[in-house]
Motif scaffolding. Structure first.
Motif, PDB file in Angstrom:
ATOM      1  N   UNK A  82      47.476  35.420  42.299  1.00 37.52           N
ATOM      2  CA  UNK A  82      47.684  35.869  40.927  1.00 37.52           C
ATOM      3  C   UNK A  82      48.134  37.332  40.902  1.00 37.52           C
ATOM      4  N   UNK A  83      49.317  37.618  40.339  1.00 34.12           N
ATOM      5  CA  UNK A  83      49.779  39.009  40.251  1.00 34.12           C
ATOM      6  C   UNK A  83      48.775  39.866  39.491  1.00 34.12           C
ATOM      7  N   UNK A  84      48.459  41.023  40.060  1.00 35.82           N
ATOM      8  CA  UNK A  84      47.440  41.910  39.506  1.00 35.82           C
ATOM      9  C   UNK A  84      47.909  43.352  39.623  1.00 35.82           C
ATOM     10  N   UNK A  85      47.622  44.155  38.619  1.00 32.19           N
ATOM     11  CA  UNK A  85      47.907  45.582  38.675  1.00 32.19           C
ATOM     12  C   UNK A  85      46.624  46.291  39.080  1.00 32.19           C
ATOM     13  N   UNK A  86      46.586  46.871  40.292  1.00 35.05           N
ATOM     14  CA  UNK A  86      45.361  47.502  40.784  1.00 35.05           C
ATOM     15  C   UNK A  86      45.350  49.007  40.569  1.00 35.05           C
ATOM     16  N   UNK A  87      46.495  49.581  40.279  1.00 38.92           N
ATOM     17  CA  UNK A  87      46.619  50.996  39.943  1.00 38.92           C
ATOM     18  C   UNK A  87      47.936  51.140  39.204  1.00 38.92           C
ATOM     19  N   UNK A  88      48.141  52.261  38.558  1.00 41.04           N
ATOM     20  CA  UNK A  88      49.356  52.432  37.770  1.00 41.04           C
ATOM     21  C   UNK A  88      50.599  52.251  38.640  1.00 41.04           C
ATOM     22  N   UNK A  89      51.392  51.239  38.306  1.00 45.78           N
ATOM     23  CA  UNK A  89      52.619  50.996  39.041  1.00 45.78           C
ATOM     24  C   UNK A  89      52.444  50.318  40.381  1.00 45.78           C
ATOM     25  N   UNK A  90      51.218  49.928  40.743  1.00 41.66           N
ATOM     26  CA  UNK A  90      50.968  49.305  42.049  1.00 41.66           C
ATOM     27  C   UNK A  90      50.457  47.886  41.845  1.00 41.66           C
ATOM     28  N   UNK A  91      51.231  46.935  42.330  1.00 41.74           N
ATOM     29  CA  UNK A  91      50.876  45.534  42.161  1.00 41.74           C
ATOM     30  C   UNK A  91      50.237  44.956  43.408  1.00 41.74           C
ATOM     31  N   UNK A  92      49.441  43.937  43.187  1.00 38.64           N
ATOM     32  CA  UNK A  92      48.798  43.213  44.279  1.00 38.64           C
ATOM     33  C   UNK A  92      48.726  41.751  43.869  1.00 38.64           C
ATOM     34  N   UNK A  93      48.245  40.937  44.779  1.00 38.56           N
ATOM     35  CA  UNK A  93      47.913  39.558  44.456  1.00 38.56           C
ATOM     36  C   UNK A  93      46.404  39.402  44.576  1.00 38.56           C
ATOM     37  N   UNK A  94      45.804  38.709  43.630  1.00 41.22           N
ATOM     38  CA  UNK A  94      44.384  38.407  43.680  1.00 41.22           C
ATOM     39  C   UNK A  94      44.190  37.012  44.267  1.00 41.22           C
ATOM     40  N   UNK A  95      43.319  36.918  45.272  1.00 42.27           N
ATOM     41  CA  UNK A  95      42.958  35.629  45.862  1.00 42.27           C
ATOM     42  C   UNK A  95      41.461  35.444  45.679  1.00 42.27           C
ATOM     43  N   UNK A  96      41.068  34.355  45.048  1.00 38.63           N
ATOM     44  CA  UNK A  96      39.647  34.110  44.819  1.00 38.63           C
ATOM     45  C   UNK A  96      39.031  33.429  46.037  1.00 38.63           C
ATOM     46  N   UNK A  97      38.162  34.159  46.725  1.00 37.86           N
ATOM     47  CA  UNK A  97      37.449  33.623  47.881  1.00 37.86           C
ATOM     48  C   UNK A  97      36.010  34.117  47.810  1.00 37.86           C
ATOM     49  N   UNK A  98      35.122  33.474  48.557  1.00 36.02           N
ATOM     50  CA  UNK A  98      33.744  33.948  48.636  1.00 36.02           C
ATOM     51  C   UNK A  98      33.737  35.295  49.356  1.00 36.02           C
ATOM     52  N   UNK A  99      33.079  36.347  48.827  1.00 38.68           N
ATOM     53  CA  UNK A  99      32.190  36.354  47.662  1.00 38.68           C
ATOM     54  C   UNK A  99      32.822  36.947  46.410  1.00 38.68           C
ATOM     55  N   UNK A 100      34.153  36.906  46.279  1.00 41.65           N
ATOM     56  CA  UNK A 100      34.771  37.475  45.092  1.00 41.65           C
ATOM     57  C   UNK A 100      36.283  37.447  45.189  1.00 41.65           C
ATOM     58  N   UNK A 101      36.919  38.263  44.358  1.00 38.51           N
ATOM     59  CA  UNK A 101      38.374  38.337  44.340  1.00 38.51           C
ATOM     60  C   UNK A 101      38.865  39.359  45.357  1.00 38.51           C
ATOM     61  N   UNK A 102      39.655  38.900  46.318  1.00 40.50           N
ATOM     62  CA  UNK A 102      40.239  39.785  47.313  1.00 40.50           C
ATOM     63  C   UNK A 102      41.676  40.107  46.907  1.00 40.50           C
ATOM     64  N   UNK A 103      42.208  41.214  47.425  1.00 36.54           N
ATOM     65  CA  UNK A 103      43.506  41.699  46.972  1.00 36.54           C
ATOM     66  C   UNK A 103      44.487  41.826  48.135  1.00 36.54           C
ATOM     67  N   UNK A 104      45.638  41.171  47.993  1.00 32.31           N
ATOM     68  CA  UNK A 104      46.707  41.262  48.981  1.00 32.31           C
ATOM     69  C   UNK A 104      47.729  42.274  48.492  1.00 32.31           C
ATOM     70  N   UNK A 105      47.943  43.332  49.291  1.00 38.75           N
ATOM     71  CA  UNK A 105      48.866  44.401  48.924  1.00 38.75           C
ATOM     72  C   UNK A 105      49.900  44.609  50.015  1.00 38.75           C
ATOM     73  N   UNK A 106      51.078  45.044  49.612  1.00 35.23           N
ATOM     74  CA  UNK A 106      52.045  45.546  50.578  1.00 35.23           C
ATOM     75  C   UNK A 106      51.559  46.905  51.046  1.00 35.23           C
ATOM     76  N   UNK A 107      51.648  47.135  52.351  1.00 38.43           N
ATOM     77  CA  UNK A 107      50.991  48.290  52.950  1.00 38.43           C
ATOM     78  C   UNK A 107      51.987  49.113  53.757  1.00 38.43           C
ATOM     79  N   UNK A 108      51.924  50.451  53.673  1.00 33.24           N
ATOM     80  CA  UNK A 108      52.900  51.303  54.359  1.00 33.24           C
ATOM     81  C   UNK A 108      52.838  51.236  55.875  1.00 33.24           C
ATOM     82  N   UNK A 109      51.695  50.867  56.435  1.00 32.80           N
ATOM     83  CA  UNK A 109      51.569  50.784  57.888  1.00 32.80           C
ATOM     84  C   UNK A 109      51.639  49.349  58.388  1.00 32.80           C
ATOM     85  N   UNK A 110      50.984  48.431  57.675  1.00 33.66           N
ATOM     86  CA  UNK A 110      50.854  47.059  58.161  1.00 33.66           C
ATOM     87  C   UNK A 110      51.781  46.063  57.466  1.00 33.66           C
ATOM     88  N   UNK A 111      52.579  46.512  56.517  1.00 31.77           N
ATOM     89  CA  UNK A 111      53.413  45.656  55.665  1.00 31.77           C
ATOM     90  C   UNK A 111      52.562  44.913  54.646  1.00 31.77           C
TER      91      UNK A 111
END
Length: 214
Positions: free
Chosen positions: A85-114
């Motif tokens: 699920x597309x999510x805004x985690x900070x101003x102008x910064x998008x992530x994807x929310x994945x619902x897993x135990x024990x909560x919502x985890x966030x997939x982000x594009x990363x400057x070092x790891x992609x």
């Protein structure tokens, strides 16, 4: 160097998001395959026909994903945009929310790891890509305390989004543009990320490129 020093390293035999074998150390755990049309990518338990993840890209309808045998949607297909699920985690910064135990985890594009998967409080990375040198195999590093039942979702999320990123990069190269995910910019986002790095400017601006933000 990985943030997850004691993490589980899943090594991709080839640098492919379509067809490859995935190993932990010397043990073949999973097989990734894609049909001849390039529309359906499947993740199977190595040496078996046991399907644990299936991603289908569609021309006229939303992409779907299924995790047979899991509790997620009773193993039936659901729209990718309702899983990642597309999510805004900070101003102008998008992530994807994945619902897993024990909560919502966030997939982000990363400057070092992609790509990196963060805990619900956005303070720790629990999974990320790792390529140590240009000749090193591609690895997905996952925190050692992660339940193995979560691996299919984590692998599928990284594969699906990496496919999107590579499509955008290929289009940029063909068009003679600087690849979207290799632009040096300031990255003043959250304390745990480097302040400079290689990121997708369009993603930070909330733009849709290709199939990158569904």
């Amino acid at each position: 160097m990985s943030d997850l020093v004691d993490g589980i390293h899943l090594t991709f035999e080839t640098n492919s998001m379509l067809a490859t074998k995935i190993f932990q150390d010397t043990t073949h755990l999973y097989t990734l395959s894609t049909d001849k049309h390039g529309s359906t990518t499947s993740l199977l338990v190595a040496g078996t026909d046991t399907l644990i993840a299936k991603m289908e890209r569609k021309e006229l309808f939303p992409d779907t994903v299924a995790f047979p045998g899991s509790q997620l949607n009773n193993g039936k297909a659901k729209q990718v945009k309702k899983w990642l699920r597309p999510t805004l985690v900070a101003e102008g910064v998008r992530a994807y929310t994945i619902e897993m135990t024990p909560g919502n985890f966030f997939l982000l594009r990363h400057p070092q790891y992609r790509l990196a998967l963060y805990t619900p409080d956005l303070q720790e990375i629990i999974a990320h890509w790792l390529v140590e040198t240009k000749d090193s195999p591609l690895r997905l590093v996952i925190a050692s305390d992660t339940e193995k039942a979560a691996f299919p979702q984590i692998i599928a999320a990284f594969v699906y989004e990496e496919q999107n990123m590579r499509v955008v990069e290929k289009h940029d190269i063909v068009a003679g543009r600087t690849p979207a995910f290799r632009v040096r910019v300031d990255y003043p986002f959250l304390g745990m990320l480097p302040h400079t790095g290689e990121v997708n400017l369009a993603a930070l601006a909330g733009s849709r490129q290709g199939n990158a933000w569904q």
